[in-house]
Every structure is written in C-alpha cells, then in structure tokens.
Design an enzyme around this catalytic site. Structure first.
Site, PDB file in Angstrom:
ATOM      1  N   HIS A 163       0.863  -1.180   0.000  1.00  0.00           N
ATOM      2  CA  HIS A 163       0.000   0.000   0.000  1.00  0.00           C
ATOM      3  C   HIS A 163       0.894   1.223   0.000  1.00  0.00           C
ATOM      4  O   HIS A 163       1.940   1.223   0.638  1.00  0.00           O
ATOM      5  CB  HIS A 163      -0.892  -0.001   1.251  1.00  0.00           C
ATOM      6  CG  HIS A 163      -2.049   0.916   1.136  1.00  0.00           C
ATOM      7  ND1 HIS A 163      -1.959   2.257   1.410  1.00  0.00           N
ATOM      8  CD2 HIS A 163      -3.320   0.686   0.740  1.00  0.00           C
ATOM      9  CE1 HIS A 163      -3.127   2.804   1.193  1.00  0.00           C
ATOM     10  NE2 HIS A 163      -3.968   1.890   0.784  1.00  0.00           N
ATOM     11  N   ASP A 201      -7.891  -5.513   0.712  1.00  0.00           N
ATOM     12  CA  ASP A 201      -8.342  -6.286  -0.447  1.00  0.00           C
ATOM     13  C   ASP A 201      -7.794  -7.698  -0.473  1.00  0.00           C
ATOM     14  O   ASP A 201      -8.270  -8.540  -1.233  1.00  0.00           O
ATOM     15  CB  ASP A 201      -7.958  -5.554  -1.737  1.00  0.00           C
ATOM     16  CG  ASP A 201      -8.713  -4.252  -1.845  1.00  0.00           C
ATOM     17  OD1 ASP A 201      -9.908  -4.257  -1.524  1.00  0.00           O
ATOM     18  OD2 ASP A 201      -8.104  -3.236  -2.201  1.00  0.00           O
TER      19      ASP A 201
HETATM   20  N1  COA Z   1       4.248  -7.653  -4.019  1.00  0.00           N
HETATM   21  C1  COA Z   1       5.603  -7.660  -4.025  1.00  0.00           C
HETATM   22  N2  COA Z   1       6.366  -6.549  -3.944  1.00  0.00           N
HETATM   23  C2  COA Z   1       5.726  -5.392  -3.847  1.00  0.00           C
HETATM   24  C3  COA Z   1       4.333  -5.295  -3.822  1.00  0.00           C
HETATM   25  C4  COA Z   1       3.586  -6.491  -3.924  1.00  0.00           C
HETATM   26  N3  COA Z   1       2.229  -6.473  -3.929  1.00  0.00           N
HETATM   27  N4  COA Z   1       3.961  -4.014  -3.739  1.00  0.00           N
HETATM   28  C5  COA Z   1       5.088  -3.301  -3.703  1.00  0.00           C
HETATM   29  N5  COA Z   1       6.170  -4.138  -3.777  1.00  0.00           N
HETATM   30  C6  COA Z   1       7.579  -3.707  -3.780  1.00  0.00           C
HETATM   31  C7  COA Z   1       7.949  -3.118  -5.130  1.00  0.00           C
HETATM   32  O1  COA Z   1       8.431  -4.093  -6.018  1.00  0.00           O
HETATM   33  C8  COA Z   1       8.992  -2.109  -4.726  1.00  0.00           C
HETATM   34  O2  COA Z   1      10.182  -2.814  -4.491  1.00  0.00           O
HETATM   35  P1  COA Z   1      11.620  -2.100  -4.752  1.00  0.00           P
HETATM   36  O3  COA Z   1      11.724  -1.010  -3.719  1.00  0.00           O
HETATM   37  O4  COA Z   1      12.600  -3.197  -4.554  1.00  0.00           O
HETATM   38  O5  COA Z   1      11.594  -1.568  -6.158  1.00  0.00           O
HETATM   39  C9  COA Z   1       8.509  -1.590  -3.384  1.00  0.00           C
HETATM   40  O6  COA Z   1       7.718  -2.662  -2.835  1.00  0.00           O
HETATM   41  C10 COA Z   1       7.671  -0.333  -3.495  1.00  0.00           C
HETATM   42  O7  COA Z   1       6.622  -0.597  -4.448  1.00  0.00           O
HETATM   43  P2  COA Z   1       5.840   0.488  -5.300  1.00  0.00           P
HETATM   44  O8  COA Z   1       5.122  -0.177  -6.421  1.00  0.00           O
HETATM   45  O9  COA Z   1       6.793   1.600  -5.628  1.00  0.00           O
HETATM   46  O10 COA Z   1       4.796   1.018  -4.247  1.00  0.00           O
HETATM   47  P3  COA Z   1       3.604   1.974  -4.564  1.00  0.00           P
HETATM   48  O11 COA Z   1       3.353   2.712  -3.309  1.00  0.00           O
HETATM   49  O12 COA Z   1       3.830   2.760  -5.793  1.00  0.00           O
HETATM   50  O13 COA Z   1       2.387   0.995  -4.906  1.00  0.00           O
HETATM   51  C11 COA Z   1       0.598  -0.482  -4.699  1.00  0.00           C
HETATM   52  C12 COA Z   1       1.428   0.599  -4.004  1.00  0.00           C
HETATM   53  C13 COA Z   1      -0.625  -0.777  -3.840  1.00  0.00           C
HETATM   54  C14 COA Z   1       0.097   0.010  -6.071  1.00  0.00           C
HETATM   55  C15 COA Z   1       1.463  -1.739  -4.869  1.00  0.00           C
HETATM   56  O14 COA Z   1       1.877  -2.188  -3.594  1.00  0.00           O
HETATM   57  C16 COA Z   1       0.736  -2.855  -5.611  1.00  0.00           C
HETATM   58  O15 COA Z   1       0.714  -2.862  -6.838  1.00  0.00           O
HETATM   59  N6  COA Z   1       0.091  -3.831  -4.873  1.00  0.00           N
HETATM   60  C17 COA Z   1      -0.650  -4.871  -5.495  1.00  0.00           C
HETATM   61  C18 COA Z   1      -2.021  -4.363  -5.905  1.00  0.00           C
HETATM   62  C19 COA Z   1      -2.926  -4.057  -4.715  1.00  0.00           C
HETATM   63  O16 COA Z   1      -3.062  -4.855  -3.811  1.00  0.00           O
HETATM   64  N7  COA Z   1      -3.595  -2.887  -4.760  1.00  0.00           N
HETATM   65  C20 COA Z   1      -4.562  -2.483  -3.732  1.00  0.00           C
HETATM   66  C21 COA Z   1      -4.144  -1.269  -3.015  1.00  0.00           C
HETATM   67  S1  COA Z   1      -5.368  -0.819  -1.823  1.00  0.00           S
END
Ligand code: COA
Length: 382
Positions: free
Chosen positions: A264, A318
């Site tokens: 998140h 979720d």
């Molecule tokens: N599984 C594995 N690794 C994850 C992850 C996941 N679900 N979510 C984030 N990470 C890792 C990324 O690979 C990144 O790693 P790095 O620092 O080595 O590059 C780090 O954590 C930061 O991720 P990032 O995508 O930059 O975070 P964000 O704040 O932009 O994105 C989300 C947040 C929610 C979009 C992201 O966590 C995600 O796509 N989750 C899955 C979808 C989801 O559950 N969405 C519902 C949100 S309420």
C-alpha cells in the site's frame, strides 16, 4: 515552466487538500473516520450511521439517524426507465461499466445541476448512497437473465442489498460481515478515486458526475480491482500447500513480481481493516467452513511476511475482502461495485468538504516536449 520544481510521480507525499474526514497513520495501522477508529465502527456501528458521520462530521443523534435511515429507504427504488437502460446493457459487460453509466444516468432522472443549495446536495447524496446497491444488484441479475428485485424498505442497507442480489434475506452473520465490509471500505483519505471525486467536484460538476468520475477511477486493478485479482491469485495457487512453490516460481520469472492484495502506498504494516475483517468473517465461516481460498490466503500472508515484511509490504484490506465476498456467493466481478457502494459515502464527504471554499484543481506540469515547431503542410510531408 521551470524544470527546477521537483516532480513527484503519483503525487506521492504531495498534499492535494486539507481534510477532516479521516485520519491515517500508515506506520501504526491507524485509520479513523472523523476521529473514531475504523475497527470500533466496524464492530459497533452501521453503514448508515458511518455515512452520516463521514458526511456530516459527527455521530448522528437517535432522531437524526432514524430520519436519515428513512430518507435512504425512500430513495432506494430507481426510475423504471433506468431499469430498462440496465436491461439493455450487454450481459458480458463489466458491472463497473454498468455502474458508471447508471450513475451518470441517475443524475438525468434526478437532476442536481447546481451545487449551491446544501439541501439539494444532501438529497442527492442520500439518493446516491441509497440507489447504488439497487443499480449493482439490478445489473448483476439482468445479465444472468433474472428478474430485477425491487428494494425492500423493511430491511437495513446491507440486508436489503443482499436481498436484491439473491432474493432472500441474509443470516445475521452474513448481514454483519457485509455491513462491516461497507464500513471498512467507506473512506480512506486521498486515494485515487477520492482525489478524482474532489477534482471533478472542484469544477462544480453535479454530484452524479462527481461520483461517476470516482467510479471510473476505482475500476482500475491497482485500486478497486485488487480484491478480484487477489482472489483469482488464490484460486490459481490452488491450496495452502502450493503457496511456497508458486511464489518461488513467480519470483524466479520476475524478481519484481507483485503479489495481489499486498502493499500500500501509505501502510507499512498490516492494514487494520484486514485484521478486523478477518475477525468478523470468522462468524460467517463458522456457519459453513473456512473456504480453501482463505486457507491459501493465510499461507500467502505467512510466507510473504518473511519475504516482503522488511520492505513494509503487508496485506491490505483487499487481500481478504474478495475471499469473504466469494464465501457469501457474490460473483467476482461484483466485488469492485461493492467497494463503490461503500466508498460513495467517503467520496460524498470529500465532495461536501471540497465545495466549502472551493478552488478548481489546476496543477502544474513539467513540460518536456518540443517547442516552437514549424507547421509543415500535409502535401509537403513525405
Ligand atoms: N508484491 C511484491 N512486492 C511489492 C508489492 C507487492 N504487492 N507491492 C510493492 N512491492 C515492492 C515493489 O516491487 C517495490 O520494491 P523495490 O523497492 O525493490 O523496487 C517496493 O515494494 C515499493 O513498491 P511500489 O510499487 O513503488 O509502491 P507503490 O506505493 O507505488 O504501490 C501499490 C502501491 C498498492 C500500487 C502496490 O503495492 C501494488 O501494486 N500492490 C498490489 C495491488 C494491490 O493490492 N492494490 C490495492 C491497493 S489498496
């Protein structure tokens, strides 16, 4: 425009508004609606009461809640032409598209063109909260060739929604978990769809257009669609004993593989909403049995805590909500519309807040394109 201004992709950490609707501390898993912890509300309150709390700012008195509840029940039914419109929609269309189109259409049947009259705004807010479940249930049934079930005014919000979907009343445990899910999804600060609602609202668009915009924003898999994706993932894994090889294979193919329902932008610990939802859901599972997808999810959480925990990546709400909805017999693609049924109260609270001292959103951009390019007439271009 100077390129010296720092650009923050996704506007991370950039405040987009001052808001009193909710408070969130992602490091401590604290989420409060108007100062009240969401876990307390999920256990003690009702979605109707929480909707009032979010929009009006304080808990209602007994009289206020009774009148609000009455107003909602009066506004559940939708115009017969809107029902006809829903019946004409493609059966294989996504329910979020059906909801988006229906909410815009709702605004044509019950117009609220100017947003300067608080009484009319409140009336529209009540209609949106009340009618969204009717629209979602209507499309969920007509696409299967089933008759639309009209709302009942003797049931509360959650029980009536279940009744309109399935034609029967929910058990007390089912009603409670559905109501809790609505409460837990009702508000979550400046997320993408709430920001969208505030941006659209800031143009003084109608509340129906404002909510339709937010629904469009919620429809993406990185926002509202995550529980759908999370459930698909648990089904693809196939059981708790298969989690370890599954995650190893995924990470070998893509070291950046994202496990759905984890992570998140704000939370760096386990989402408190996921924890309380698990607690309330156990009452439903006690009536049947724990679904296989739930056992799988528990194992994914356990294994991923070791891998991603150090990065602050834990289950968000979720991760479990899809499993709960499936156990209630709700079709997978109706999960995100249920999110909208809940979040509409948060969106309306932000919209109401935005209109006070409103200033239209018009952020800056850092221009990186060409400038002063000579126009070459078409016939001279090879
Ligand atoms: N599984 C594995 N690794 C994850 C992850 C996941 N679900 N979510 C984030 N990470 C890792 C990324 O690979 C990144 O790693 P790095 O620092 O080595 O590059 C780090 O954590 C930061 O991720 P990032 O995508 O930059 O975070 P964000 O704040 O932009 O994105 C989300 C947040 C929610 C979009 C992201 O966590 C995600 O796509 N989750 C899955 C979808 C989801 O559950 N969405 C519902 C949100 S309420």
């Amino acid at each position: 425009m100077s390129t010296e201004i720092e650009y923050k992709p996704g506007l991370e950490d950039v405040p987009a508004a001052k808001s009193a609707v909710s408070f969130l501390d992602g490091k401590k898993a604290v989420l409060e609606y108007r100062g009240i912890p969401v876990e307390v509300l999920a256990k003690e309150s009702s979605f109707e009461e929480v909707s009032w709390l979010l929009i009006k700012g304080d808990l209602p008195t007994q009289k206020q809640l009774a009148e609000f509840d009455h107003d909602l029940r009066q506004r559940r039914a939708i115009h017969f032409r809107l029902k006809d419109l829903i019946k004409c929609m493609p059966a294989d269309g996504h329910p979020m598209d059906a909801l988006h189109a229906s909410v815009a259409a709702l605004g044509m049947f019950y117009p609220c063109h100017t947003v300067t009259d608080p009484a009319k705004n409140w009336d529209a807010s009540c209609r949106l909260i009340a009618a969204l479940p009717t629209v979602v249930a209507a499309f969920a049934r007509t696409r299967r060739g089933e008759e639309i079930i009209d709302p009942r005014s003797d049931l509360d919000h959650a029980a009536n929604f279940y009744y309109m979907l399935f034609g029967k009343e929910p058990s007390p445990a089912t009603r409670k978990v559905l109501d809790a899910c609505l409460i837990l999804h009702a508000e979550h600060q400046m997320n993408a769809s709430t920001f969208t609602a505030r941006v659209t609202g800031s143009t003084l668009a109608s509340p129906y257009q404002t909510i339709a915009s937010a629904i469009g924003s919620l429809s993406g898999p990185l926002h509202g669609g995550a529980n759908e994706e999370a459930l698909r993932q648990f089904e693809e894994i196939g059981g708790p004993e298969k989690v370890k090889p599954w995650i190893e294979a995924k990470r070998a193919a893509d070291p950046k593989y994202k496990v759905m329902g984890l992570g998140h932008r704000v939370y760096k610990v386990k989402d408190a909403r996921a924890t309380v939802l698990q607690e309330i859901a156990e009452h439903v599972f006690a009536e049947t049995s724990r679904p296989k997808a739930y056992e799988t999810a528990l194992e994914v959480e356990r294994i991923c805590a070791g891998i991603y925990g150090p990065k602050g990546i834990y289950p968000n709400v979720d991760f479990y909500s899809g499993v709960v909805y499936q156990s209630l017999g709700i079709p997978t693609d109706v999960f995100t519309p249920i999110f909208a049924i809940a979040r509409v109260s948060g969106w309306l609270a932000h919209w109401t807040e935005q209109l006070v001292g409103n200033r239209i959103f018009r952020p800056e951009q850092i221009s990186i394109g060409k400038t002063d390019v000579k126009y070459v007439p078409l016939e001279q271009r090879a």
